[in-house]
Design an enzyme around this catalytic site. Structure first.
Site, PDB file in Angstrom:
ATOM      1  N   HIS A   1     -41.544 -20.398 -28.773  1.00  0.00           N
ATOM      2  CA  HIS A   1     -40.160 -20.466 -28.328  1.00  0.00           C
ATOM      3  C   HIS A   1     -39.440 -21.683 -28.913  1.00  0.00           C
ATOM      4  O   HIS A   1     -38.393 -22.074 -28.421  1.00  0.00           O
ATOM      5  CB  HIS A   1     -40.076 -20.531 -26.800  1.00  0.00           C
ATOM      6  CG  HIS A   1     -40.588 -19.320 -26.103  1.00  0.00           C
ATOM      7  ND1 HIS A   1     -41.931 -19.066 -25.931  1.00  0.00           N
ATOM      8  CD2 HIS A   1     -39.931 -18.271 -25.535  1.00  0.00           C
ATOM      9  CE1 HIS A   1     -42.087 -17.924 -25.277  1.00  0.00           C
ATOM     10  NE2 HIS A   1     -40.892 -17.424 -25.024  1.00  0.00           N
TER      11      HIS A   1
ATOM     12  N   GLU B   1     -36.361  -5.636 -30.823  1.00  0.00           N
ATOM     13  CA  GLU B   1     -35.611  -6.389 -31.816  1.00  0.00           C
ATOM     14  C   GLU B   1     -35.232  -5.479 -32.977  1.00  0.00           C
ATOM     15  O   GLU B   1     -34.062  -5.374 -33.346  1.00  0.00           O
ATOM     16  CB  GLU B   1     -36.425  -7.590 -32.318  1.00  0.00           C
ATOM     17  CG  GLU B   1     -36.472  -8.757 -31.351  1.00  0.00           C
ATOM     18  CD  GLU B   1     -37.450  -8.523 -30.198  1.00  0.00           C
ATOM     19  OE1 GLU B   1     -37.202  -9.042 -29.089  1.00  0.00           O
ATOM     20  OE2 GLU B   1     -38.467  -7.823 -30.408  1.00  0.00           O
TER      21      GLU B   1
ATOM     22  N   ALA C   1     -35.129 -17.309 -31.316  1.00  0.00           N
ATOM     23  CA  ALA C   1     -35.227 -17.075 -32.754  1.00  0.00           C
ATOM     24  C   ALA C   1     -36.636 -16.671 -33.162  1.00  0.00           C
ATOM     25  O   ALA C   1     -36.820 -15.920 -34.124  1.00  0.00           O
ATOM     26  CB  ALA C   1     -34.798 -18.327 -33.519  1.00  0.00           C
ATOM     27  N   ASP C   2     -37.630 -17.147 -32.442  1.00  0.00           N
ATOM     28  CA  ASP C   2     -39.026 -16.807 -32.754  1.00  0.00           C
ATOM     29  C   ASP C   2     -39.245 -15.289 -32.776  1.00  0.00           C
ATOM     30  O   ASP C   2     -40.055 -14.778 -33.544  1.00  0.00           O
ATOM     31  CB  ASP C   2     -39.961 -17.425 -31.706  1.00  0.00           C
ATOM     32  CG  ASP C   2     -39.671 -18.887 -31.460  1.00  0.00           C
ATOM     33  OD1 ASP C   2     -40.522 -19.721 -31.774  1.00  0.00           O
ATOM     34  OD2 ASP C   2     -38.573 -19.200 -30.947  1.00  0.00           O
ATOM     35  N   PHE C   3     -38.520 -14.571 -31.903  1.00  0.00           N
ATOM     36  CA  PHE C   3     -38.734 -13.130 -31.776  1.00  0.00           C
ATOM     37  C   PHE C   3     -38.077 -12.329 -32.894  1.00  0.00           C
ATOM     38  O   PHE C   3     -38.249 -11.115 -32.975  1.00  0.00           O
ATOM     39  CB  PHE C   3     -38.207 -12.640 -30.425  1.00  0.00           C
ATOM     40  CG  PHE C   3     -38.815 -13.331 -29.233  1.00  0.00           C
ATOM     41  CD1 PHE C   3     -40.035 -14.000 -29.340  1.00  0.00           C
ATOM     42  CD2 PHE C   3     -38.169 -13.340 -28.011  1.00  0.00           C
ATOM     43  CE1 PHE C   3     -40.598 -14.651 -28.251  1.00  0.00           C
ATOM     44  CE2 PHE C   3     -38.714 -13.989 -26.904  1.00  0.00           C
ATOM     45  CZ  PHE C   3     -39.941 -14.648 -27.028  1.00  0.00           C
ATOM     46  N   ILE C   4     -37.335 -13.011 -33.755  1.00  0.00           N
ATOM     47  CA  ILE C   4     -36.680 -12.327 -34.862  1.00  0.00           C
ATOM     48  C   ILE C   4     -37.708 -11.735 -35.822  1.00  0.00           C
ATOM     49  O   ILE C   4     -37.408 -10.808 -36.575  1.00  0.00           O
ATOM     50  CB  ILE C   4     -35.725 -13.297 -35.600  1.00  0.00           C
ATOM     51  CG1 ILE C   4     -34.561 -12.543 -36.226  1.00  0.00           C
ATOM     52  CG2 ILE C   4     -36.457 -14.139 -36.631  1.00  0.00           C
ATOM     53  CD1 ILE C   4     -33.439 -13.459 -36.702  1.00  0.00           C
TER      54      ILE C   4
END
Length: 660
Positions: free
Chosen positions: A464, A397, A421-424
């Site tokens: 997630h 990311e 979006a969680d991985f942002i």
């Protein structure tokens, strides 16, 4: 300890000597000024000049250099004008950042220098983006990115090296290994023998060199540049030593005395002087005259900078630096025919339309090419636009976001897809400290769009399903967009893609294939930052956005049968907020319910509550009320998730508001 090299002319020797000596003499003067309290801070590169100077002199004018704290020699060897450079170092109004940042935290695009931020290794992925831009344009240019030994432990270091190797980018990474990360010795930072050994693991060339030998630096950099131009990125570890503290206030008490004695013999300028004398090129007296000449060469600019004006705060001027105005004129598509689109179709159509119109758009992300993305937004894009513009990344990311910054600096319009979006969170630093702040500090506008599927309601669990848009509302320089209708999904994405500022565009996963509407086939440009009344009403207002719009429309319809008229204001953009629309609806109905999917505490609409309390109090007929999800992680089980969600309590909250 002398250095040996094939014979060079007296002219070349003098040229190299002056380039090494100028940053040294400037630094020695700066240390005097520091003791006189005329500057506030200094990161000394004394003893490390051969690395920065060697890279600058061995590169070509079209090559980018991304230096660090101790690379004054990069700026002087690239002939950066000294007066604005000194003003920058003194924090004066005529500096490159006009007092908005200090020391080497700035860039000079016309000199192909992109400065650092304090977060170590953060600029290395940016070098990847610059290198990719040059590769796509088939330019014979390379990006040289510096870091220290301490930064090699950062995630961005590894993401940048891996991405460069996978994409075969024309980039050279240079580690200035000076033995210490502030006070932590290298023996406590890594266990391999040489940091350059890591290159092999990434499929890159690695060189371990004497960083205090100007000849060895220049020779290796020249070789590395040729390799990089062939798509073979390089990692160079230049062994050197820091003769001063990390910065002057930290001192050097943690460094054994014998190290200073050993490295004093290896000082790059001292060694070069021994070489010059051994070759009979110049006498000691002649070198002393050169020193006097160097001192005179910057004296006038230094004195002028010391007397230069300090910055004067002007609120309107400072605020104007945060965003670039949206000036692009995009004609509206007057298509009277409407077609049924799902939310996901609208996003895909908008993205495709922009990519067809402008070849400077490209998209990066995990599984977005052949696979089409986990939500199939880019399905078919690879065949239509090709691998150069539809780019799979490794599972990174931060690296992808940093590369987007580099691409944007070169005029591309990168889109980065977060798989969820969680991985942002893994790219948070690049967004809030690098991308968001660059324009205010020094850079041209950055057209970067970050797409992020968010939201719950699909049983995807706590990693997630999060709605993280509120994390970014307090970061000036970003725009945060959350569409709640099919038409907005199309038009606001199109507006985001053409907005000259960094935009985070949140797409609700549950709406992708559940929400449908008849809309035109072509997107129309809408400037960001305008709310919209979705339903007129008189008894109360629901202010919301995203999924909340659909919840509110359904609930307001049910209340209409009870004779209650509910207005719905869709914010659409959370940053910047449309305060005028908020004030207008409060004045109209006098009762407000703030509806959001994120948890209650410090959720996005808490800011709306504060605005209403401060600026609209006299129009209120009831307290501002909030309807939000519970303060807990989002559970996986659909029954548990339903209990967590804000819509469960929406009707009850409206009843309470109207009865007050």
């Amino acid at each position: 300890m002398a250095i040996t090299e094939k014979k060079i002319s007296a002219e070349t020797a003098l040229y190299l000597y002056k380039n090494l000596l100028l940053p040294r003499r400037i630094e020695e003067r700066m240390l005097m000024l520091l003791r006189q309290n005329k500057i506030s801070k200094w990161f000394s590169g004394i003893g490390q000049e051969a690395v920065g100077v060697g890279v600058a002199l061995s590169s070509e004018p079209e090559d980018y250099i991304l230096p660090m704290h101790r690379n004054l020699g990069v700026f002087t060897a690239r002939n950066v004008p000294l007066y604005p450079l000194f003003c920058q170092l003194f924090g004066k109004a005529d500096g490159f950042t006009q007092g908005r940042d200090r020391s080497f935290h700035f860039g000079i695009p016309e000199h192909k220098i992109i400065g650092m931020i304090s977060h170590l290794a953060a600029m290395m992925p940016v070098a990847d983006g610059l290198a990719l831009a040059m590769k796509l344009r088939e330019e014979k240019a390379v990006a040289f990115s510096f870091c220290g030994d301490g930064a090699t432990s950062e995630g961005d270091f590894h993401e940048a090296l891996n991405l460069a190797a996978v994409w075969k980018l024309p980039v050279v990474f240079i580690i200035e290994n000076n033995g210490y990360g502030l006070s932590t010795p290298t023996s406590e930072q890594y266990a391999c023998e040489h940091l350059s050994d890591r290159a092999k693991g990434y499929g890159m060339h690695g060189f371990h060199i004497d960083g205090n030998n100007i000849f060895e630096v220049m020779k290796t950099v020249g070789q590395a540049r040729e390799l990089a131009l062939k798509g073979e990125p390089v990692l160079i570890e230049a062994k050197t030593f820091r003769m001063r503290g990390h910065e002057e206030a930290s001192g050097t008490h943690y460094v054994p005395d014998n190290l200073f004695e050993d490295w004093a013999e290896k000082d790059p300028i001292h060694r070069f002087e021994l070489y010059i004398e051994s070759e009979g090129l110049f006498t000691q007296a002649e070198l002393e005259e050169v020193t006097k000449e160097i001192d005179q060469s910057f004296k006038q600019d230094l004195e002028k900078a010391l007397d230069a004006d300090d910055p004067v705060f002007e609120e309107s001027k400072e605020l104007a630096r945060v965003y670039t105005p949206t000036s692009k004129e995009i004609p509206a598509h007057k298509d009277g025919v409407t077609y049924e689109h799902r939310f996901v179709d609208a996003i895909q159509a908008s993205l495709r339309q922009a990519f067809e119109e402008d070849s400077s758009f490209l998209i990066m992300g995990q599984d977005i090419a052949e696979y089409g993305g986990v939500f199939k937004i880019t399905e078919g894009f690879l065949d239509q636009f090709g691998k150069e513009r539809i780019r799979n990344t490794p599972i990174i990311e931060s690296g992808a976001l940093g590369a987007a910054l580099g691409l944007s600096l070169e005029g591309f319009k990168p889109v980065v897809e977060m798989q969820f979006a969680d991985f942002i969170s893994c790219g948070f630093n690049q967004i809030v400290n690098n991308i968001a702040k660059s324009q205010y500090r020094w850079s041209p506008s950055l057209n970067i769009t970050i797409r992020a599927p968010h939201g719950g309601g699909v049983g995807a669990g706590p990693f997630h399903s999060q709605s993280v848009e509120g994390w970014f509302m307090q970061v000036p320089g970003l725009k945060v967009v959350v569409p709640g209708t099919v038409e907005d999904a199309m038009n606001l994405l199109y507006g985001s893609l053409y907005d000259p500022n960094p935009v985070l565009f949140f797409e609700h996963k549950k709406l992708y294939r559940s929400l449908r509407a008849k809309i035109p086939d072509k997107a129309n440009f809408e400037p960001l930052g305008k709310a919209k009344v979705r339903r007129e009403g008189t008894d109360a207002t629901i202010i919301t956005y995203g999924m909340g719009v659909q919840w509110a429309l359904e609930t307001a319809g049910a209340f209409e049968s009870k004779g209650r008229s509910i207005e719905i204001l869709d914010l659409r953009t959370l940053l910047p907020l449309d305060k005028e629309a908020i004030k207008a609806t409060v004045q109209k109905t006098g009762r407000v319910l703030l509806l959001q999917e994120p948890s209650l505490t410090l959720g996005p609409l808490s800011e709306i509550s504060a605005i209403i309390s401060e600026e609209c109090f006299e129009w209120l007929d009831a307290p501002v009320m909030r309807c939000a999800s519970l303060d807990m992680p989002i559970p996986h089980d659909k029954g548990l998730e339903a209990g967590f969600m804000a819509d469960r309590k929406l009707s009850e909250k409206i009843e309470r508001l109207i009865r007050y």
